[in-house]
Design a protein around this motif. Structure first.
Motif, PDB file in Angstrom:
ATOM      1  N   ARG A  65      11.482  -8.428  -3.695  1.00 35.66           N
ATOM      2  CA  ARG A  65      11.868  -7.723  -2.552  1.00 35.66           C
ATOM      3  C   ARG A  65      11.713  -6.090  -2.530  1.00 35.66           C
ATOM      4  N   THR A  66      11.033  -5.537  -3.439  1.00 34.59           N
ATOM      5  CA  THR A  66      10.597  -4.237  -3.732  1.00 34.59           C
ATOM      6  C   THR A  66       9.479  -3.858  -2.799  1.00 34.59           C
ATOM      7  N   ALA A  67       8.502  -4.738  -2.442  1.00 38.91           N
ATOM      8  CA  ALA A  67       7.283  -4.632  -1.954  1.00 38.91           C
ATOM      9  C   ALA A  67       7.632  -4.915  -0.450  1.00 38.91           C
ATOM     10  N   ALA A  68       6.760  -4.241   0.443  1.00 35.50           N
ATOM     11  CA  ALA A  68       6.952  -4.544   1.930  1.00 35.50           C
ATOM     12  C   ALA A  68       5.397  -4.760   2.391  1.00 35.50           C
ATOM     13  N   ASP A  69       5.026  -5.969   2.898  1.00 34.79           N
ATOM     14  CA  ASP A  69       3.985  -6.451   3.612  1.00 34.79           C
ATOM     15  C   ASP A  69       4.146  -6.160   4.825  1.00 34.79           C
ATOM     16  N   TYR A  70       3.309  -5.511   5.620  1.00 36.19           N
ATOM     17  CA  TYR A  70       3.383  -5.039   7.102  1.00 36.19           C
ATOM     18  C   TYR A  70       2.316  -5.948   7.707  1.00 36.19           C
ATOM     19  N   PHE A  71       2.809  -6.485   8.850  1.00 35.84           N
ATOM     20  CA  PHE A  71       1.917  -7.319   9.700  1.00 35.84           C
ATOM     21  C   PHE A  71       2.068  -6.937  11.076  1.00 35.84           C
ATOM     22  N   CYS A  72       0.969  -7.051  11.759  1.00 46.29           N
ATOM     23  CA  CYS A  72       0.958  -6.984  13.260  1.00 46.29           C
ATOM     24  C   CYS A  72       1.774  -7.986  14.052  1.00 46.29           C
ATOM     25  N   PRO A  73       2.550  -7.764  14.806  1.00 46.60           N
ATOM     26  CA  PRO A  73       3.557  -8.819  15.475  1.00 46.60           C
ATOM     27  C   PRO A  73       2.688  -9.465  16.638  1.00 46.60           C
ATOM     28  N   THR A  74       1.612  -8.972  16.906  1.00 43.78           N
ATOM     29  CA  THR A  74       0.498  -9.688  18.082  1.00 43.78           C
ATOM     30  C   THR A  74      -0.445 -10.830  17.179  1.00 43.78           C
ATOM     31  N   CYS A  75      -1.290 -10.212  16.416  1.00 45.32           N
ATOM     32  CA  CYS A  75      -2.338 -10.822  15.659  1.00 45.32           C
ATOM     33  C   CYS A  75      -2.180 -11.375  14.533  1.00 45.32           C
ATOM     34  N   GLY A  76      -1.003 -11.025  13.970  1.00 44.14           N
ATOM     35  CA  GLY A  76      -0.685 -11.557  12.436  1.00 44.14           C
ATOM     36  C   GLY A  76      -1.365 -10.812  11.441  1.00 44.14           C
ATOM     37  N   VAL A  77      -2.163 -10.144  11.584  1.00 42.64           N
ATOM     38  CA  VAL A  77      -2.995  -9.543  10.313  1.00 42.64           C
ATOM     39  C   VAL A  77      -2.269  -8.629   9.475  1.00 42.64           C
ATOM     40  N   LEU A  78      -2.425  -8.644   8.386  1.00 42.00           N
ATOM     41  CA  LEU A  78      -1.873  -7.611   7.275  1.00 42.00           C
ATOM     42  C   LEU A  78      -2.827  -6.521   7.044  1.00 42.00           C
ATOM     43  N   PRO A  79      -2.690  -5.167   7.639  1.00 42.22           N
ATOM     44  CA  PRO A  79      -3.632  -4.108   7.322  1.00 42.22           C
ATOM     45  C   PRO A  79      -3.126  -3.301   6.090  1.00 42.22           C
ATOM     46  N   PHE A  80      -1.830  -3.581   5.586  1.00 43.59           N
ATOM     47  CA  PHE A  80      -1.406  -2.573   4.637  1.00 43.59           C
ATOM     48  C   PHE A  80      -0.227  -3.144   4.105  1.00 43.59           C
ATOM     49  N   ARG A  81       0.204  -2.601   2.979  1.00 40.66           N
ATOM     50  CA  ARG A  81       1.484  -3.049   2.263  1.00 40.66           C
ATOM     51  C   ARG A  81       1.828  -1.783   1.552  1.00 40.66           C
ATOM     52  N   LYS A  82       3.306  -1.960   1.375  1.00 41.27           N
ATOM     53  CA  LYS A  82       3.882  -0.916   0.172  1.00 41.27           C
ATOM     54  C   LYS A  82       3.930  -1.535  -1.176  1.00 41.27           C
ATOM     55  N   PRO A  83       3.446  -1.540  -2.064  1.00 36.47           N
ATOM     56  CA  PRO A  83       3.322  -2.261  -3.396  1.00 36.47           C
ATOM     57  C   PRO A  83       4.807  -2.280  -3.916  1.00 36.47           C
ATOM     58  N   SER A  84       4.965  -3.339  -4.694  1.00 33.27           N
ATOM     59  CA  SER A  84       6.351  -3.377  -5.314  1.00 33.27           C
ATOM     60  C   SER A  84       6.352  -2.517  -6.597  1.00 33.27           C
ATOM     61  N   ALA A  85       7.845  -2.215  -6.814  1.00 31.65           N
ATOM     62  CA  ALA A  85       8.149  -1.592  -8.203  1.00 31.65           C
ATOM     63  C   ALA A  85       7.738  -2.260  -9.224  1.00 31.65           C
ATOM     64  N   PRO A  86       7.520  -1.455 -10.347  1.00 28.96           N
ATOM     65  CA  PRO A  86       7.314  -2.204 -11.607  1.00 28.96           C
ATOM     66  C   PRO A  86       8.472  -3.044 -12.049  1.00 28.96           C
ATOM     67  N   THR A  87       7.890  -4.261 -12.742  1.00 28.96           N
ATOM     68  CA  THR A  87       9.139  -5.304 -13.231  1.00 28.96           C
ATOM     69  C   THR A  87       9.445  -4.513 -14.385  1.00 28.96           C
ATOM     70  N   ALA A  88      10.899  -5.048 -14.888  1.00 27.49           N
ATOM     71  CA  ALA A  88      11.458  -4.315 -15.992  1.00 27.49           C
ATOM     72  C   ALA A  88      10.688  -4.255 -17.313  1.00 27.49           C
ATOM     73  N   GLU A  89       9.687  -5.316 -17.447  1.00 29.60           N
ATOM     74  CA  GLU A  89       8.730  -5.367 -18.691  1.00 29.60           C
ATOM     75  C   GLU A  89       7.823  -4.314 -18.594  1.00 29.60           C
ATOM     76  N   GLU A  90       7.052  -4.255 -17.062  1.00 33.10           N
ATOM     77  CA  GLU A  90       6.128  -3.412 -17.058  1.00 33.10           C
ATOM     78  C   GLU A  90       6.522  -1.776 -16.947  1.00 33.10           C
ATOM     79  N   ALA A  91       8.129  -1.450 -16.639  1.00 39.17           N
ATOM     80  CA  ALA A  91       8.388  -0.278 -16.868  1.00 39.17           C
ATOM     81  C   ALA A  91       8.898   0.162 -18.270  1.00 39.17           C
ATOM     82  N   ALA A  92       9.002  -0.843 -18.906  1.00 40.42           N
ATOM     83  CA  ALA A  92       9.364  -0.763 -20.286  1.00 40.42           C
ATOM     84  C   ALA A  92       8.037  -0.339 -21.145  1.00 40.42           C
TER      85      ALA A  92
END
Length: 132
Positions: A65-92
């Motif tokens: 739930r750290t990423a956000a996928d943004y969609f057009c409410p009319t056509c449903g296309v995803l033009p961009f997203r906010k990437p997720s935060a690193p997992t604990a393992e990735e951060a380590a």
């Protein structure tokens, strides 16, 4: 070479522009990305200019739930997203958070993704712990 690209969803309700040297695109093999089929390129926050209020878009969050996928409410296309935060393992392992946007290059005017290399992101192998 950095170039300014205009971007939008299919119906043009969502509009944005980016400044980028698109030298590759990313394809993720996680369940949602595999179904979506987007070809992603990351840009820093200051290279992304949203021309449609973010509140006008639909948002989908899953997994950590750290990423956000943004969609057009009319056509449903995803033009961009906010990437997720690193997992604990990735951060380590030293992976720093990315403060920027992941843009669906298929939504950019005048960009042909067939001319750049494709990098595979193995999202299907990430262990994501649900936050409560």
């Amino acid at each position: 070479m950095i170039r300014t690209y205009q971007g939008s969803c299919h119906c043009k309700t969502v509009r944005f522009e980016i400044d980028a040297d698109i030298d590759h695109v990313r394809v993720c093999d996680c369940s949602v990305c595999a179904m979506r089929g987007a070809l992603i390129h990351r840009v820093p926050a200051d290279a992304f200019r949203l021309q449609t209020p973010l509140d006008n878009l639909s948002v989908y969050r899953w997994g950590s739930r750290t990423a956000a996928d943004y969609f057009c409410p009319t056509c449903g296309v995803l033009p961009f997203r906010k990437p997720s935060a690193p997992t604990a393992e990735e951060a380590a392992n030293g992976l720093a958070p990315f403060d920027g946007w992941a843009v669906n290059t298929r939504c950019l005017e005048g960009f042909d993704p067939s001319g750049v290399p494709v990098r595979t992101v193995r999202g299907s192998t990430l262990v994501i712990r649900q936050s409560r």
